[in-house]
Design a protein around this motif. Structure first.
Motif, PDB file in Angstrom:
ATOM      1  N   ALA A 114       0.833  -1.199   0.000  1.00  0.00           N
ATOM      2  CA  ALA A 114       0.000   0.000   0.000  1.00  0.00           C
ATOM      3  C   ALA A 114       0.872   1.255   0.000  1.00  0.00           C
ATOM      4  N   ARG A 115       0.478   2.234  -0.769  1.00  0.00           N
ATOM      5  CA  ARG A 115       1.128   3.542  -0.750  1.00  0.00           C
ATOM      6  C   ARG A 115       0.542   4.323   0.424  1.00  0.00           C
ATOM      7  N   VAL A 116       1.386   4.868   1.288  1.00  0.00           N
ATOM      8  CA  VAL A 116       0.903   5.582   2.463  1.00  0.00           C
ATOM      9  C   VAL A 116       1.512   6.970   2.527  1.00  0.00           C
ATOM     10  N   GLU A 117       0.812   7.842   3.237  1.00  0.00           N
ATOM     11  CA  GLU A 117       1.260   9.207   3.463  1.00  0.00           C
ATOM     12  C   GLU A 117       1.787   9.340   4.897  1.00  0.00           C
ATOM     13  N   PRO A 118       2.559  10.379   5.175  1.00  0.00           N
ATOM     14  CA  PRO A 118       3.000  10.591   6.554  1.00  0.00           C
ATOM     15  C   PRO A 118       1.812  10.690   7.503  1.00  0.00           C
ATOM     16  N   ARG A 119       1.923  10.060   8.665  1.00  0.00           N
ATOM     17  CA  ARG A 119       0.923  10.067   9.727  1.00  0.00           C
ATOM     18  C   ARG A 119      -0.282   9.174   9.439  1.00  0.00           C
ATOM     19  N   GLN A 120      -0.321   8.529   8.267  1.00  0.00           N
ATOM     20  CA  GLN A 120      -1.459   7.671   7.947  1.00  0.00           C
ATOM     21  C   GLN A 120      -1.458   6.417   8.799  1.00  0.00           C
ATOM     22  N   MET A 121      -2.640   5.996   9.239  1.00  0.00           N
ATOM     23  CA  MET A 121      -2.733   4.752   9.994  1.00  0.00           C
ATOM     24  C   MET A 121      -2.475   3.580   9.059  1.00  0.00           C
ATOM     25  N   VAL A 122      -1.595   2.675   9.473  1.00  0.00           N
ATOM     26  CA  VAL A 122      -1.265   1.522   8.632  1.00  0.00           C
ATOM     27  C   VAL A 122      -1.749   0.216   9.256  1.00  0.00           C
ATOM     28  N   ALA A 123      -1.987   0.216  10.569  1.00  0.00           N
ATOM     29  CA  ALA A 123      -2.449  -1.012  11.227  1.00  0.00           C
ATOM     30  C   ALA A 123      -3.109  -0.638  12.548  1.00  0.00           C
ATOM     31  N   THR A 124      -3.990  -1.508  13.007  1.00  0.00           N
ATOM     32  CA  THR A 124      -4.608  -1.316  14.316  1.00  0.00           C
ATOM     33  C   THR A 124      -4.702  -2.655  15.028  1.00  0.00           C
ATOM     34  N   VAL A 125      -4.329  -2.641  16.293  1.00  0.00           N
ATOM     35  CA  VAL A 125      -4.490  -3.804  17.165  1.00  0.00           C
ATOM     36  C   VAL A 125      -5.758  -3.588  17.966  1.00  0.00           C
ATOM     37  N   LYS A 126      -6.638  -4.573  17.989  1.00  0.00           N
ATOM     38  CA  LYS A 126      -7.870  -4.445  18.756  1.00  0.00           C
ATOM     39  C   LYS A 126      -8.098  -5.701  19.587  1.00  0.00           C
ATOM     40  N   ILE A 127      -8.221  -5.504  20.904  1.00  0.00           N
ATOM     41  CA  ILE A 127      -8.632  -6.578  21.801  1.00  0.00           C
ATOM     42  C   ILE A 127     -10.138  -6.483  21.902  1.00  0.00           C
ATOM     43  N   ILE A 128     -10.855  -7.507  21.454  1.00  0.00           N
ATOM     44  CA  ILE A 128     -12.304  -7.379  21.277  1.00  0.00           C
ATOM     45  C   ILE A 128     -13.064  -7.342  22.604  1.00  0.00           C
ATOM     46  N   PRO A 129     -12.852  -8.266  23.531  1.00  0.00           N
ATOM     47  CA  PRO A 129     -13.523  -8.126  24.826  1.00  0.00           C
ATOM     48  C   PRO A 129     -12.730  -7.187  25.728  1.00  0.00           C
ATOM     49  N   TYR A 130     -13.108  -7.094  26.999  1.00  0.00           N
ATOM     50  CA  TYR A 130     -12.434  -6.180  27.912  1.00  0.00           C
ATOM     51  C   TYR A 130     -11.105  -6.726  28.425  1.00  0.00           C
ATOM     52  N   ALA A 131     -10.805  -7.962  28.099  1.00  0.00           N
ATOM     53  CA  ALA A 131      -9.532  -8.565  28.466  1.00  0.00           C
ATOM     54  C   ALA A 131      -9.301  -9.746  27.549  1.00  0.00           C
ATOM     55  N   ALA A 132      -8.060 -10.164  27.475  1.00  0.00           N
ATOM     56  CA  ALA A 132      -7.710 -11.350  26.691  1.00  0.00           C
ATOM     57  C   ALA A 132      -6.902 -12.285  27.574  1.00  0.00           C
ATOM     58  N   PRO A 133      -7.018 -13.585  27.360  1.00  0.00           N
ATOM     59  CA  PRO A 133      -6.190 -14.512  28.143  1.00  0.00           C
ATOM     60  C   PRO A 133      -4.705 -14.208  27.926  1.00  0.00           C
ATOM     61  N   ARG A 134      -3.953 -14.152  29.013  1.00  0.00           N
ATOM     62  CA  ARG A 134      -2.527 -13.858  28.900  1.00  0.00           C
ATOM     63  C   ARG A 134      -1.837 -14.833  27.959  1.00  0.00           C
ATOM     64  N   ALA A 135      -2.237 -16.094  28.050  1.00  0.00           N
ATOM     65  CA  ALA A 135      -1.609 -17.100  27.196  1.00  0.00           C
ATOM     66  C   ALA A 135      -1.862 -16.802  25.721  1.00  0.00           C
ATOM     67  N   ALA A 136      -3.078 -16.303  25.407  1.00  0.00           N
ATOM     68  CA  ALA A 136      -3.403 -15.983  24.022  1.00  0.00           C
ATOM     69  C   ALA A 136      -2.594 -14.783  23.539  1.00  0.00           C
ATOM     70  N   VAL A 137      -2.430 -13.797  24.405  1.00  0.00           N
ATOM     71  CA  VAL A 137      -1.642 -12.619  24.029  1.00  0.00           C
ATOM     72  C   VAL A 137      -0.202 -13.020  23.752  1.00  0.00           C
ATOM     73  N   GLU A 138       0.365 -13.844  24.618  1.00  0.00           N
ATOM     74  CA  GLU A 138       1.751 -14.258  24.412  1.00  0.00           C
ATOM     75  C   GLU A 138       1.900 -15.125  23.169  1.00  0.00           C
ATOM     76  N   ALA A 139       0.906 -15.964  22.889  1.00  0.00           N
ATOM     77  CA  ALA A 139       0.960 -16.786  21.678  1.00  0.00           C
ATOM     78  C   ALA A 139       0.868 -15.919  20.429  1.00  0.00           C
ATOM     79  N   ALA A 140       0.024 -14.879  20.486  1.00  0.00           N
ATOM     80  CA  ALA A 140      -0.082 -13.964  19.351  1.00  0.00           C
ATOM     81  C   ALA A 140       1.236 -13.243  19.117  1.00  0.00           C
ATOM     82  N   CYS A 141       1.870 -12.825  20.200  1.00  0.00           N
ATOM     83  CA  CYS A 141       3.168 -12.149  20.068  1.00  0.00           C
ATOM     84  C   CYS A 141       4.233 -13.100  19.530  1.00  0.00           C
ATOM     85  N   ALA A 142       4.141 -14.362  19.917  1.00  0.00           N
ATOM     86  CA  ALA A 142       5.105 -15.353  19.430  1.00  0.00           C
ATOM     87  C   ALA A 142       5.012 -15.506  17.914  1.00  0.00           C
TER      88      ALA A 142
END
Length: 547
Positions: free
Chosen positions: A127-155
């Motif tokens: 994608a061609r992007v401009e300065p300051r343009q949003m390129v990605a967003t991380v969204k945790i859908i519920p009010y919390a996520a299992p720690r194990a799931a977060v670490e697995a996603a980071c892995a």
């Protein structure tokens, strides 16, 4: 995580699932329930509240979003990106400069397959992007996520490189225009100007333009003389074969045609070449004379940003390459809806007050740790995500000015500071950069304000979602300072008078105000008297939150 109706006597600290109006108060969803909130619910006759209770295995949404965003861009500056502070389980990534975004789709897919609570959305690869343009967003859908799931996603993102912005690397180009007998000069000029605009949008500031007859020999001579890092050919007649004038001239100077034609419409009649000295050359299709997006834009972007492109890459552009049938044909750097972008925020530190309650001492020069309070609060603004920091001082206040030496701030003098705080707000507004989307007004006598407070306000600011004024609150939800105002309120702020600051604007626009909880109680701690300073210091004077 437990979710559902929870008795009020068990709900302290639980996260409210749905916004509620209770006793004239607005309890916003996603906020932890305080003792005051629960008292208001009881007074209104509620016995239970729908909320979420986190367990030891859960990671709160903002912490989880920040963790995944850090894994997505472990060294954001090197990747050409910046990461926002998290807000309501979301952390955004923005482009620091213009360029071409590379996305490792396989790794993003792997992350999104880990657990339904952890998601990442990005712009398309290339994608061609401009300065300051949003390129990605991380969204945790519920009010919390299992720690194990977060670490697995980071892995799934281990090692970095899932996102990388490639900024422009080429600064000069040579454009050779060929003319056929009877060709109008206006058409030649139109082509040159269209290419110039395209290159300028990509950061190519030097363009050498030459015009020659549409014949192999003079075009070859022009290619030999071209000095730009990139050679561009725009023919007076479309290139219809590998043996046509343009490709033949490239081969005459020892170059090689890497690809003739492309499965993109408009843009079919393009050719990609390499000159004998290794410089790229591009035969442009006639459609570049128009501003609409065409296949040449896709190739130009990669060449200028030094993203490798091969004949095979061009052959794979066919899916999605039917550009002429896109109803809202986007144009380079113009037209269409504005891309989601990081807001431009100016921080204004109001430091022109006389501080008459200090018994002759200057409260802004009181030491906090190793530095004066004024320097500390200004440094907090500089270390935040604000784009500029302005300090409003009284005229000839050399002591406060000296406290700011060496800091990258703009100092604005307020000659009518005696009129009250409103005059300093007006002075700060007049000094804002012209493209400011919002201004954050910060008081200079608040020792526990740090970068985290400002970043929380900036992350929460979203006028399209009704969050046009964002006010810092303490960890218990009690409102304080700083306060961030969107551009739509600049005129109202500029009409303020007296010493009440911006309270009138807050009262008149309550529906647009969002109070955001920030670390500790710093949002409500200001020190105006020697007694207040002594009491604060006796309480161990905690360091700046986030600083």
């Amino acid at each position: 995580m437990q979710f559902g109706p929870i008795p009020l006597d068990q709900a302290r600290g639980c996260i409210l699932a749905h916004s509620m109006n209770v006793g004239g108060r607005r309890l916003r969803k996603g906020a932890p329930l305080s003792d005051d909130d629960l008292a208001a619910l009881r007074a209104a006759g509620h016995e239970r509240v729908v909320a979420a209770r986190l367990g030891p295995e859960d990671m709160p949404e903002d912490a989880a979003a920040a963790r995944v965003a850090a894994a997505l861009a472990p060294n954001p500056t090197a990747a050409g990106l910046s990461v926002s502070a998290p807000f309501t389980g979301r952390a955004n990534l923005y482009a620091l400069t213009g360029g071409v975004l590379r996305v490792d789709a396989a790794r993003i897919h792997a992350l999104n397959a880990v657990h339904e609570s952890v998601t990442v959305a990005t712009l398309p690869d290339m994608a061609r992007v401009e300065p300051r343009q949003m390129v990605a967003t991380v969204k945790i859908i519920p009010y919390a996520a299992p720690r194990a799931a977060v670490e697995a996603a980071c892995a799934a993102l281990a090692g970095g490189g899932a996102l990388r912005l490639h900024p422009p690397r080429i600064g000069s180009a040579s454009l050779i225009l060929t003319r056929t007998p009877g060709m109008k000069e206006s058409l030649i000029g139109k082509g040159a100007e269209a290419v110039r605009r395209r290159l300028a949008a990509l950061g190519v500031s030097e363009l050498e333009v030459t015009s020659v007859p549409h014949e192999v020999a003079p075009l070859a001579e022009a290619l030999r003389a071209a000095r730009g890092e990139l050679a561009l050919i725009l023919g007076g007649s479309a290139t219809s074969d590998r043996r046509d004038v343009g490709p033949a001239a490239v081969e005459a100077v020892g170059g090689e045609i890497e690809r003739f034609g492309m499965p993109v419409d408009p843009g079919n009649l393009l050719f990609l070449a390499r000159l004998a000295d290794g410089r790229p050359a591009l035969g442009l299709p006639g459609c570049v004379r128009a501003p609409a997006l065409n296949g040449a834009d896709w190739v130009l972007e990669r060449l200028v940003c030094a993203v490798p492109i091969s004949a095979e890459d061009i052959a794979r552009m066919g899916v999605g390459g039917l550009l002429k049938e896109i109803p809202s044909r986007p144009q380079p750097r113009a037209g269409g809806a504005r891309a989601a972008a990081r807001p431009v925020v100016s921080a204004v530190v109001l430091a022109a007050g006389a501080g008459r309650r200090m018994g002759g001492r200057d409260k802004l020069l009181e030491r906090v740790g190793a530095e004066p309070l004024l320097r500390r609060i200004v440094r907090a603004m500089l270390d935040s995500d604000a784009d500029e920091t302005i300090v409003v001082l009284r005229p000839e206040d050399e002591a406060r000015r000296k406290a700011l030496e060496g800091l990258d701030v703009r100092i604005v003098e307020n000659p009518v500071a005696a009129e009250g705080m409103a005059s300093s707000i007006r002075a700060g507004l007049r000094a804002l950069r012209p493209d400011a989307d919002a201004v954050a007004l910060a008081l200079a006598d608040m020792p526990e304000i740090g970068p985290a407070h400002m970043n929380a306000l900036i992350a929460a600011f979203d006028p399209d979602e009704g969050r046009a004024i964002v006010r810092a609150a303490d960890e218990d939800g009690r409102p304080g300072h700083p306060v961030l105002f969107g551009r739509r309120f600049f005129e109202s702020l500029s009409r303020l008078t007296g010493d009440e600051g911006a309270r009138e604007v807050l009262r008149e626009n309550a529906d647009f105000v969002l109070a955001v909880r920030t670390p500790g109680h710093g949002a409500r701690i200001d020190l105006d008297t020697p007694e207040a300073w002594a009491a604060w210091r006796a309480d161990a004077a905690p360091p700046l939150a986030g600083g």
